[in-house]
Write an enzyme that holds these catalytic residues in place. Structure first.
Site, PDB file in Angstrom:
ATOM      1  N   GLY A 144       0.776  -1.239   0.000  1.00 48.22           N
ATOM      2  CA  GLY A 144       0.000   0.000   0.000  1.00 48.22           C
ATOM      3  C   GLY A 144       0.802   1.281   0.000  1.00 48.22           C
ATOM      4  O   GLY A 144       0.251   2.358   0.220  1.00 48.22           O
ATOM      5  N   THR A 145       2.099   1.202  -0.274  1.00 46.11           N
ATOM      6  CA  THR A 145       2.920   2.431  -0.242  1.00 46.11           C
ATOM      7  C   THR A 145       2.505   3.419  -1.337  1.00 46.11           C
ATOM      8  O   THR A 145       2.527   4.628  -1.123  1.00 46.11           O
ATOM      9  CB  THR A 145       4.422   2.118  -0.366  1.00 46.11           C
ATOM     10  OG1 THR A 145       4.613   1.209  -1.454  1.00 46.11           O
ATOM     11  CG2 THR A 145       4.977   1.515   0.902  1.00 46.11           C
ATOM     12  N   GLY A 146       2.119   2.905  -2.514  1.00 46.49           N
ATOM     13  CA  GLY A 146       1.690   3.797  -3.597  1.00 46.49           C
ATOM     14  C   GLY A 146       0.407   4.526  -3.251  1.00 46.49           C
ATOM     15  O   GLY A 146       0.282   5.737  -3.479  1.00 46.49           O
ATOM     16  N   CYS A 147      -0.546   3.795  -2.680  1.00 50.47           N
ATOM     17  CA  CYS A 147      -1.814   4.399  -2.240  1.00 50.47           C
ATOM     18  C   CYS A 147      -1.541   5.451  -1.168  1.00 50.47           C
ATOM     19  O   CYS A 147      -2.117   6.541  -1.174  1.00 50.47           O
ATOM     20  CB  CYS A 147      -2.743   3.338  -1.648  1.00 50.47           C
ATOM     21  SG  CYS A 147      -3.047   1.920  -2.698  1.00 50.47           S
TER      22      CYS A 147
END
Length: 279
Positions: free
Chosen positions: A218-221
């Protein structure tokens, strides 16, 4: 006057992650941790955990459009983040709904096409629709290397090929793109804006050290939501990206040694939460 006080509202248009580490759940956590009031329009429900995605059920496009309209008409968000949208019909519904408004706040789009675990999250025919309908609306597009390759049609192996990919992406009516180079040796994210003279101007380069952690789900989100929240709070684009990257790095570092799930775990979104901002 007590009656005139407001929260800073942000809107996330994205898919749900049942494991809570990415998607709409990560967006809510990020925006809340940065002091904003997070509203949502859910585009799909995924069956997933830290091991991967096993099914995706889209929400009816008219219901997605209705959620967006309900939030904008009533809560008046100061920034919008668009994440996972995996089919052409929903992309068109989102674009048509947003185009109904004369003025819109900053729109940060994370073109989620492949999950961290390698699952394909956007249908092939939807990619062209995305480029035509949503990309021109973006204040900022935040693809990783794999997504930038799909959007540009260019293989990316180094800084030079990132420049070429950015040129191609910005030639498709995109206003600004942050290409995340975390998978390259240089570990650099590069921000380009559309330029009349040469198509793409490199505005800023953000270097980041590698943090040893398996918990990067979830780093991109999280990054795109943090940029949206910071812009809602009044930060300019370059500063919002710099501060958002700092937030994500700390969230990764503070969650590096936590065991949750058997695969790629989430970052620690609430390592230092801010109180809800009231203006």
């Amino acid at each position: 006057n007590e009656t005139n006080k407001r929260y800073i509202v942000t809107l996330s248009i994205a898919g749900s992650d049942s494991s809570g580490g990415a998607g709409i759940q990560a967006d809510i956590k990020t925006m809340s941790a940065l002091g904003c009031f997070a509203a949502t329009a859910i585009t799909s429900v995924t069956v997933q955990n830290t091991m991967g995605v096993s099914a995706v059920q889209k929400i009816e496009p008219k219901i997605v459009a209705g959620q967006i309209r309900a939030v904008i008409d009533d809560l008046q968000p100061s920034a919008i983040k668009i994440g996972m949208v995996n089919d052409s019909e929903t992309i068109c519904a989102i674009a048509e709904t947003l185009n109904d408004y004369d003025t819109l706040p900053p729109i940060i789009i994370d073109p989620v096409m492949v999950s961290t675990s390698g699952s394909r999250l956007m249908q092939q025919d939807a990619i062209e629709t995305f480029k035509k309908e949503l990309m021109p609306m973006a204040t900022l597009l935040t693809p990783n290397i794999a997504e930038a390759e799909v959007l540009s049609g260019c293989p990316i192996e180094d800084i030079c090929s990132i420049d070429s990919a950015a040129q191609m992406i910005l030639s498709q009516n995109c206003n600004a793109v942050l290409i995340k180079g975390g998978h390259l040796v240089e570990k650099t994210d590069r921000l380009y804006v559309k330029s009349e003279r040469n198509g793409a101007t490199l505005v800023a380069s953000y270097h980041h050290d590698t943090i040893n952690s398996a918990n990067t789900h979830g780093t991109g989100c999280t990054l795109s939501s943090a940029i949206a929240a910071l812009m809602a709070k009044g930060e300019k684009l370059e500063d919002a990206i710099r501060l958002a990257k700092k937030y994500v790095s700390e969230a990764i570092a503070k969650g590096a040694y936590i065991n949750i799930g058997r695969g790629a775990g989430p970052v620690n979104h609430f390592f230092n939460p801010q109180k809800m901002i009231v203006r």
